[in-house]
Motif scaffolding. Structure first.
Motif, PDB file in Angstrom:
ATOM      1  N   GLN A 131     -11.689  -5.734  -1.528  1.00 21.95           N
ATOM      2  CA  GLN A 131     -10.699  -4.692  -1.791  1.00 21.95           C
ATOM      3  C   GLN A 131      -9.634  -4.680  -0.680  1.00 21.95           C
ATOM      4  O   GLN A 131      -9.959  -4.873   0.489  1.00 21.95           O
ATOM      5  CB  GLN A 131     -11.365  -3.310  -1.838  1.00 21.95           C
ATOM      6  CG  GLN A 131     -12.332  -3.137  -2.987  1.00 21.95           C
ATOM      7  CD  GLN A 131     -11.609  -3.130  -4.320  1.00 21.95           C
ATOM      8  OE1 GLN A 131     -10.581  -2.507  -4.474  1.00 21.95           O
ATOM      9  NE2 GLN A 131     -12.170  -3.852  -5.283  1.00 21.95           N
ATOM     10  N   PRO A 132      -8.378  -4.446  -1.043  1.00 24.46           N
ATOM     11  CA  PRO A 132      -7.328  -4.414  -0.014  1.00 24.46           C
ATOM     12  C   PRO A 132      -7.363  -3.110   0.789  1.00 24.46           C
ATOM     13  O   PRO A 132      -7.855  -2.091   0.315  1.00 24.46           O
ATOM     14  CB  PRO A 132      -6.034  -4.503  -0.828  1.00 24.46           C
ATOM     15  CG  PRO A 132      -6.395  -3.905  -2.156  1.00 24.46           C
ATOM     16  CD  PRO A 132      -7.840  -4.258  -2.388  1.00 24.46           C
ATOM     17  N   GLU A 133      -6.822  -3.175   1.992  1.00 26.86           N
ATOM     18  CA  GLU A 133      -6.705  -1.982   2.823  1.00 26.86           C
ATOM     19  C   GLU A 133      -5.655  -1.052   2.202  1.00 26.86           C
ATOM     20  O   GLU A 133      -4.631  -1.502   1.691  1.00 26.86           O
ATOM     21  CB  GLU A 133      -6.271  -2.377   4.240  1.00 26.86           C
ATOM     22  CG  GLU A 133      -6.153  -1.219   5.192  1.00 26.86           C
ATOM     23  CD  GLU A 133      -5.783  -1.648   6.603  1.00 26.86           C
ATOM     24  OE1 GLU A 133      -5.587  -0.755   7.443  1.00 26.86           O
ATOM     25  OE2 GLU A 133      -5.687  -2.857   6.869  1.00 26.86           O
ATOM     26  N   ILE A 134      -5.926   0.228   2.239  1.00 27.34           N
ATOM     27  CA  ILE A 134      -5.000   1.236   1.715  1.00 27.34           C
ATOM     28  C   ILE A 134      -4.226   1.802   2.903  1.00 27.34           C
ATOM     29  O   ILE A 134      -4.816   2.126   3.934  1.00 27.34           O
ATOM     30  CB  ILE A 134      -5.763   2.363   0.990  1.00 27.34           C
ATOM     31  CG1 ILE A 134      -6.569   1.782  -0.175  1.00 27.34           C
ATOM     32  CG2 ILE A 134      -4.802   3.451   0.520  1.00 27.34           C
ATOM     33  CD1 ILE A 134      -7.607   2.738  -0.726  1.00 27.34           C
ATOM     34  N   LYS A 135      -2.907   1.926   2.744  1.00 27.74           N
ATOM     35  CA  LYS A 135      -2.072   2.455   3.834  1.00 27.74           C
ATOM     36  C   LYS A 135      -1.209   3.583   3.302  1.00 27.74           C
ATOM     37  O   LYS A 135      -0.573   3.458   2.265  1.00 27.74           O
ATOM     38  CB  LYS A 135      -1.173   1.360   4.404  1.00 27.74           C
ATOM     39  CG  LYS A 135      -1.924   0.261   5.104  1.00 27.74           C
ATOM     40  CD  LYS A 135      -0.968  -0.777   5.656  1.00 27.74           C
ATOM     41  CE  LYS A 135      -1.724  -1.912   6.313  1.00 27.74           C
ATOM     42  NZ  LYS A 135      -0.794  -2.933   6.834  1.00 27.74           N
ATOM     43  N   TRP A 136      -1.213   4.680   4.064  1.00 29.19           N
ATOM     44  CA  TRP A 136      -0.340   5.821   3.768  1.00 29.19           C
ATOM     45  C   TRP A 136       0.681   5.933   4.884  1.00 29.19           C
ATOM     46  O   TRP A 136       0.325   6.076   6.053  1.00 29.19           O
ATOM     47  CB  TRP A 136      -1.128   7.119   3.676  1.00 29.19           C
ATOM     48  CG  TRP A 136      -2.024   7.223   2.486  1.00 29.19           C
ATOM     49  CD1 TRP A 136      -2.128   6.361   1.441  1.00 29.19           C
ATOM     50  CD2 TRP A 136      -2.962   8.265   2.223  1.00 29.19           C
ATOM     51  NE1 TRP A 136      -3.062   6.808   0.547  1.00 29.19           N
ATOM     52  CE2 TRP A 136      -3.592   7.979   1.001  1.00 29.19           C
ATOM     53  CE3 TRP A 136      -3.321   9.414   2.902  1.00 29.19           C
ATOM     54  CZ2 TRP A 136      -4.553   8.789   0.442  1.00 29.19           C
ATOM     55  CZ3 TRP A 136      -4.286  10.233   2.355  1.00 29.19           C
ATOM     56  CH2 TRP A 136      -4.894   9.928   1.135  1.00 29.19           C
ATOM     57  N   GLU A 137       1.949   5.889   4.535  1.00 31.64           N
ATOM     58  CA  GLU A 137       3.012   5.949   5.527  1.00 31.64           C
ATOM     59  C   GLU A 137       3.355   7.397   5.866  1.00 31.64           C
ATOM     60  O   GLU A 137       3.713   8.183   5.007  1.00 31.64           O
ATOM     61  CB  GLU A 137       4.253   5.233   4.987  1.00 31.64           C
ATOM     62  CG  GLU A 137       5.364   5.109   5.995  1.00 31.64           C
ATOM     63  CD  GLU A 137       6.536   4.342   5.440  1.00 31.64           C
ATOM     64  OE1 GLU A 137       6.522   3.104   5.531  1.00 31.64           O
ATOM     65  OE2 GLU A 137       7.452   4.995   4.898  1.00 31.64           O
ATOM     66  N   PHE A 138       3.241   7.736   7.143  1.00 33.86           N
ATOM     67  CA  PHE A 138       3.544   9.079   7.626  1.00 33.86           C
ATOM     68  C   PHE A 138       4.926   9.137   8.282  1.00 33.86           C
ATOM     69  O   PHE A 138       5.564  10.174   8.276  1.00 33.86           O
ATOM     70  CB  PHE A 138       2.503   9.534   8.650  1.00 33.86           C
ATOM     71  CG  PHE A 138       1.228  10.019   8.034  1.00 33.86           C
ATOM     72  CD1 PHE A 138       0.823  11.329   8.229  1.00 33.86           C
ATOM     73  CD2 PHE A 138       0.426   9.195   7.278  1.00 33.86           C
ATOM     74  CE1 PHE A 138      -0.350  11.799   7.673  1.00 33.86           C
ATOM     75  CE2 PHE A 138      -0.750   9.650   6.724  1.00 33.86           C
ATOM     76  CZ  PHE A 138      -1.140  10.952   6.919  1.00 33.86           C
TER      77      PHE A 138
END
Length: 169
Positions: A131-138
């Motif tokens: 599974q790919p890494e999930i990134k949330w941009e802050f």
């Protein structure tokens, strides 16, 4: 006596005019905060969850349902509104991703370098290796010019999430 009353009225009008922008900004901020909380709650409702911990910043809000191990994120930019969800039961680790540039300082400072943050993201490393890494941009320097506590908030949330993810003994 008439002059005192006139001065008092003029003074009250001037004070009211000076306070009005602050009152309007406060109301606008509260309204925006309520909209973010409602958006988080709507996103949680889609996943049969309930927000029981949240934090709202200028352009984003993050919330968690500890009972269902779910994390929710809402962000508003000029271009779009985005809502995201992560099921923490599928996540191994959470980390702050700080992307920036380092410059050599020419002023003769003792440090000699200066770091500029270009992007701050919260990264979720899944348990499954495929599974790919999930990134949330802050924060993104291309969108916003100044950091307003995002780094501190992200570090706090990453710590809380990792505590939640740690095995209970």
């Amino acid at each position: 006596m008439n002059m005192d009353l006139g001065s008092a009225i003029v003074g009250a009008i001037i004070i009211t005019i000076c306070m009005l922008p602050f009152i309007m900004i406060g109301r606008s901020r509260k309204k925006k905060e309520k909209q973010f909380i409602q958006a988080l709650q709507n996103n949680a409702n889609k996943h049969n969850c309930q927000i029981n911990q949240q934090e709202v910043f200028g352009t984003f809000a993050i919330g968690m349902d500890k009972e269902h191990n779910a994390l929710f994120f809402t962000r508003s930019t000029k271009e779009k509104e985005e809502e995201q969800f992560v099921d923490l039961s599928n996540i191994k680790k959470c980390e702050v991703i700080n992307t920036g540039r380092t410059f050599r300082n020419k002023n003769g400072d003792k440090n000699g370098t200066k770091t500029i943050i270009d992007k701050l993201e919260l990264g979720f490393i899944p348990k499954a290796k495929d599974q790919p890494e999930i990134k949330w941009e802050f924060f993104n320097a291309d969108i916003s010019y100044q950091i307003n506590g995002e780094l501190h908030a992200m570090q706090k949330w990453a710590t809380n999430i990792n505590i939640l993810l740690s095995p209970k003994s």
